[in-house]
Design a protein around this motif. Structure first.
Motif, PDB file in Angstrom:
ATOM      1  N   ILE A 120       6.469  -0.024  -6.111  1.00 44.40           N
ATOM      2  CA  ILE A 120       7.134   0.020  -7.414  1.00 44.40           C
ATOM      3  C   ILE A 120       6.235   0.764  -8.404  1.00 44.40           C
ATOM      4  N   GLY A 121       6.780   1.789  -9.038  1.00 42.46           N
ATOM      5  CA  GLY A 121       6.000   2.564  -9.999  1.00 42.46           C
ATOM      6  C   GLY A 121       5.109   3.616  -9.372  1.00 42.46           C
ATOM      7  N   ARG A 122       5.216   3.807  -8.048  1.00 39.25           N
ATOM      8  CA  ARG A 122       4.422   4.837  -7.380  1.00 39.25           C
ATOM      9  C   ARG A 122       5.304   5.940  -6.781  1.00 39.25           C
ATOM     10  N   GLY A 123       6.556   5.969  -7.177  1.00 34.30           N
ATOM     11  CA  GLY A 123       7.469   6.948  -6.604  1.00 34.30           C
ATOM     12  C   GLY A 123       7.046   8.381  -6.841  1.00 34.30           C
ATOM     13  N   ASP A 124       6.533   8.668  -8.049  1.00 37.75           N
ATOM     14  CA  ASP A 124       6.075  10.037  -8.320  1.00 37.75           C
ATOM     15  C   ASP A 124       4.895  10.402  -7.433  1.00 37.75           C
ATOM     16  N   GLU A 125       4.012   9.430  -7.203  1.00 37.85           N
ATOM     17  CA  GLU A 125       2.865   9.658  -6.319  1.00 37.85           C
ATOM     18  C   GLU A 125       3.336   9.912  -4.885  1.00 37.85           C
ATOM     19  N   TYR A 126       4.302   9.117  -4.425  1.00 42.02           N
ATOM     20  CA  TYR A 126       4.776   9.242  -3.047  1.00 42.02           C
ATOM     21  C   TYR A 126       5.545  10.542  -2.829  1.00 42.02           C
ATOM     22  N   ASP A 137      -2.818   3.157 -17.200  1.00 38.16           N
ATOM     23  CA  ASP A 137      -3.110   4.518 -16.754  1.00 38.16           C
ATOM     24  C   ASP A 137      -2.119   5.464 -17.412  1.00 38.16           C
ATOM     25  N   LYS A 138      -2.473   5.953 -18.595  1.00 36.84           N
ATOM     26  CA  LYS A 138      -1.576   6.829 -19.357  1.00 36.84           C
ATOM     27  C   LYS A 138      -1.316   8.147 -18.625  1.00 36.84           C
ATOM     28  N   ASP A 139      -2.267   8.530 -17.764  1.00 31.13           N
ATOM     29  CA  ASP A 139      -2.126   9.800 -17.047  1.00 31.13           C
ATOM     30  C   ASP A 139      -1.585   9.606 -15.632  1.00 31.13           C
ATOM     31  N   ALA A 140      -0.886   8.487 -15.381  1.00 34.10           N
ATOM     32  CA  ALA A 140      -0.415   8.201 -14.023  1.00 34.10           C
ATOM     33  C   ALA A 140       0.471   9.316 -13.491  1.00 34.10           C
ATOM     34  N   GLY A 141       1.373   9.817 -14.345  1.00 30.59           N
ATOM     35  CA  GLY A 141       2.251  10.898 -13.904  1.00 30.59           C
ATOM     36  C   GLY A 141       1.482  12.154 -13.592  1.00 30.59           C
ATOM     37  N   THR A 142       0.482  12.465 -14.447  1.00 30.94           N
ATOM     38  CA  THR A 142      -0.344  13.650 -14.216  1.00 30.94           C
ATOM     39  C   THR A 142      -1.174  13.481 -12.953  1.00 30.94           C
ATOM     40  N   THR A 143      -1.707  12.260 -12.740  1.00 30.71           N
ATOM     41  CA  THR A 143      -2.497  11.993 -11.538  1.00 30.71           C
ATOM     42  C   THR A 143      -1.658  12.205 -10.291  1.00 30.71           C
ATOM     43  N   ALA A 144      -0.384  11.774 -10.343  1.00 28.27           N
ATOM     44  CA  ALA A 144       0.508  11.961  -9.193  1.00 28.27           C
ATOM     45  C   ALA A 144       0.673  13.435  -8.880  1.00 28.27           C
ATOM     46  N   LEU A 145       0.725  14.258  -9.920  1.00 31.12           N
ATOM     47  CA  LEU A 145       0.890  15.696  -9.716  1.00 31.12           C
ATOM     48  C   LEU A 145      -0.392  16.360  -9.233  1.00 31.12           C
ATOM     49  N   LEU A 146      -1.528  15.967  -9.815  1.00 36.01           N
ATOM     50  CA  LEU A 146      -2.791  16.652  -9.526  1.00 36.01           C
ATOM     51  C   LEU A 146      -3.522  16.089  -8.324  1.00 36.01           C
ATOM     52  N   GLY A 147      -3.143  14.894  -7.861  1.00 42.62           N
ATOM     53  CA  GLY A 147      -3.782  14.323  -6.687  1.00 42.62           C
ATOM     54  C   GLY A 147      -5.062  13.579  -7.019  1.00 42.62           C
ATOM     55  N   ASP A 148      -5.716  13.078  -5.981  1.00 45.71           N
ATOM     56  CA  ASP A 148      -6.933  12.280  -6.109  1.00 45.71           C
ATOM     57  C   ASP A 148      -8.128  13.214  -6.308  1.00 45.71           C
TER      58      ASP A 148
END
Length: 701
Positions: free
Chosen positions: A408-414, A27-38
């Motif tokens: 792990i790896g979901r800190g930006d999302e949280y 998921d190359k856009d994981a960081g962007t997804t965390a910012l923009l939401g579901d």
């Protein structure tokens, strides 16, 4: 309450790291997804830009018609009344601090006779009012079932609250030192730190609307204490509530809400770094790796700043990167760090605990950072150099990683999720700040002791215009906050990134204009220490930057709102979005048409620039401002409709909201007339208060 779970082995941790690294690389856009939401659960602004307008208004009306019930309002107001009494200002705060604005804070005090006479009269009034408040609260405990129920639930007696303890000016001029333990205890005694947490763990499980009622009275306490309380209700509590595993909740939350007063402490949030700022995770350099024996993390933190409440916290959300050794993939993660600080720590004990942390590898100064607002919120700077004080797990299965192995790896999302869930409160806080500014301005305008050019300020036409403009903005912001919170409560899965990001920026900007106008009415006195308006203006200005600087919030919210359109890949998906724009509700045809005037040009630009549209910052700013205005119009129209049920009680509020709607439609409102409504009401209050003060002084002489 505890939940028995098996211990996690180092091997399971490393397997979790590998799994997280694979997920992040895919998921190359994981960081962007965390910012923009579901994007699969679109919110109001996403529906406005890319969805069916009929469904949008149906969602809004369903939420508005399912607002907080009167029972919950009465119960929450009962808790507020207890805290208003328990956290009332001391005599020093009300009488001596304004005097210090004239004579300074030196040890030697010489007070000219006229100033001294006015101060002593003010002191008599304060003492008489406080005696009256005690009598009124005693009566309220007997007669108000909600206050009585809360007093019982909190195990409080009126004697626990008799002595005033709060002096917001003292907190402010302390240079940011810790808020006194007795004040924090009084807030904790009043249940203000329990409200967001689930009932099974000792909390009160307040909804967003109930929380907004609490937030509405926080400006009365001053920015330092208000920020401290709000942090616990938002970025402190929300990540635990939303993302912790059940074993983590059962372990951490009861520790945060102890019965033993000696064990009381708050939650800190360690995110911002020197190199990151608003791009908190993109520029984050902090790293954590598991020790060779698999027991503890080794943490290296080049810098963390603006760590709120650290000196009185027993838990910290520490944002770090865990690195996958094989691929070098950075995995943003939140570690739950048990801290040693408590409310009752003396300065000496606190310094000893800081010395211990320093020797263990986490270095920090004794004193908080120097800020120019919300002083007393105890913002700290710190660094970690090989710090080993965070274990892999605090008990079998209770990992220090927020969300467990899957975290792990979901800190930006949280963290982003916690911020969005807490940002809704910024809108209500801004409305409350603006209302405080308006009320202070009204008191100044009708004050008969303040004569300019043989008139009170309230007789000046320009002042009436300014009051009218402030009133419009205040009533609009209150309606905006009410609509936001009721939508949040009624749509648990909805993506609120655009609403809370844009709402935070729009509300804080609008309230700032109100505060500045209010301050102008005070002239030079509005710059003096000890004046409520001076501190209130300075405290509010901080909100334009914290938890996301406003320009970024506008861009982020607009980017999230156009996300579904940008994500559409096939022709049929794009055609469906385009066609849905023209499904308009007849009962809100004009407003829906305004939405089309925004969405169609945006979709055309989106088709041209594709995902690069997210980088067109000026376009995003324009989009977000118009989205906020459409939402404000809708909220104001709904509120006016409610107020018209009993129009004779709400004439000035109706006039203010109708004035805002006129401006929104390109018309010129009668600001002088609106201002006169509020001034007339303020004059009645002024005369009534003057008569009551004279009677009270005679009664309690």
């Amino acid at each position: 309450m505890s939940i028995n779970t098996p211990a996690v082995t180092p091997a399971q941790f490393h397997a979790g790291v590998k799994k997280a690294a694979i997920r992040r690389r895919k998921d190359k856009d994981a960081g962007t997804t965390a910012l923009l939401g579901d994007l699969s659960h679109p919110g109001i602004f996403q529906q406005l830009m890319t969805g069916n307008k009929c469904e949008l208004f149906e969602t809004v009306y369903d939420a508005w018609n399912n607002r907080i019930n009167q029972e919950d309002v009465n119960s929450t107001n009962g808790l507020i009344d207890i805290n208003k009494f328990g956290l009332r200002q001391t005599e020093e705060a009300v009488v001596d601090e304004p005097l210090a604005g004239y004579i300074g804070y030196g040890a030697k005090k010489r007070v000219p006779r006229n100033l001294k006479a006015k101060t002593e009269e003010k002191r008599k009034i304060y003492k008489a009012r406080d005696k009256q408040r005690i009598e009124q609260f005693e009566k309220q405990i007997k007669e108000d079932p909600y206050v009585r129920a809360w007093m019982k639930k909190l195990h409080l007696d009126i004697n626990d609250l008799l002595v005033p303890v709060h002096n917001q000016h003292e907190i402010d001029r302390s240079g940011g030192q810790r808020i006194k333990a007795e004040i924090l205890h009084r807030a904790a005694d009043g249940g203000l730190f329990n409200t967001p947490f689930p009932e099974e763990y000792g909390g009160y499980n307040f909804s967003q609307q109930m929380t907004d009622l609490i937030i509405g009275f926080l400006p009365e306490l001053g920015g330092g204490l208000a920020a401290t309380i709000k942090v616990q209700q938002s970025i402190g509590g929300k990540p635990l509530i939303a993302f912790a595993t059940e074993p983590q909740k059962a372990h951490f939350i009861p520790e945060l809400l102890p019965h033993d007063k000696k064990e009381r402490g708050l939650i800190s949030f360690l995110l911002t770094e020197e190199a990151s700022g608003s791009d908190a995770f993109g520029g984050m350099q902090s790293e954590a790796r598991l020790s060779d024996d698999g027991k503890n993390f080794i943490v290296d933190v080049p810098s963390k700043k603006f760590i709120t409440c650290f000196h009185v916290s027993k838990l910290g959300h520490l944002a770090v990167n865990i690195i996958d050794k094989d691929t070098g993939t950075k995995l943003p993660t939140v570690l739950e760090w048990k801290l040693p600080f408590r409310f009752d720590d003396t300065q000496e004990i606190m310094e000893q605990k800081i010395d211990t942390l320093w020797n263990e590898g986490f270095e920090m100064p004794y004193n908080p950072q120097g800020l120019n607002g919300i002083i007393g919120s105890m913002q700290l700077y710190g660094e970690g150099h090989g710090y080993r004080g965070i274990p892999l797990q605090y008990a079998p299965g209770v990992l220090s990683i927020l969300g467990g192995i899957n975290g792990i790896g979901r800190g930006d999302e949280y963290i982003a999720g916690g911020l969005y869930k807490g940002r809704g409160g910024f809108i209500r806080l801004s409305a409350a700040n603006a209302e405080l500014g308006l009320n202070l301005a009204l008191d100044e305008a009708v004050n008969e002791d303040r004569i300019r050019f043989k008139k009170t300020l309230s007789e000046n036409e320009l002042v009436k215009t300014q009051i009218g403009d402030m009133a419009m903005k205040v009533e609009m912001l209150k309606a905006y906050a009410e609509l936001t919170s009721t939508i949040i409560d009624n749509n648990k899965k909805m993506n609120f990134v655009p609403e809370t990001a844009i709402g935070k920026a729009f509300a804080t900007d609008t309230a700032n204009s109100v505060m500045q106008t209010a301050n102008f009415l005070f002239g030079g006195q509005g710059l003096m220490k000890g004046q409520l308006i001076e501190q209130a203006v300075r405290d509010h200005r901080v909100l334009l930057t914290v938890e996301g600087a406003n320009p970024l919030m506008y861009q982020l919210g607009a980017g999230a709102s156009v996300g579904p359109a940008l994500a559409a890949k096939t022709f049929s998906e794009k055609a469906r979005i385009a066609i849905s724009q023209f499904m308009l509700p007849m009962n809100n045809f004009k407003l829906a048409l305004r939405g089309i005037e925004l969405s169609i040009p945006t979709l055309i630009k989106g088709a041209r620039y594709q995902m690069a549209m997210r980088d067109r910052q000026n376009d995003l700013m324009d989009i977000s401002h118009e989205e906020a205005m459409i939402f404000a119009i809708l909220a104001s129209k709904l509120k006016v409709k409610d107020l018209r049920i009993i129009p004779e009680r709400n004439r000035k509020e109706i006039a203010a909201l109708e004035g805002f709607l006129q401006i929104a439609n390109g018309k010129k409102p009668n600001l002088v007339g609106i201002g006169q409504w509020y001034i007339d009401d303020a004059k009645i209050r002024y005369q009534q208060r003057k008569r009551e003060d004279e009677a009270l002084v005679r009664k309690y002489r």
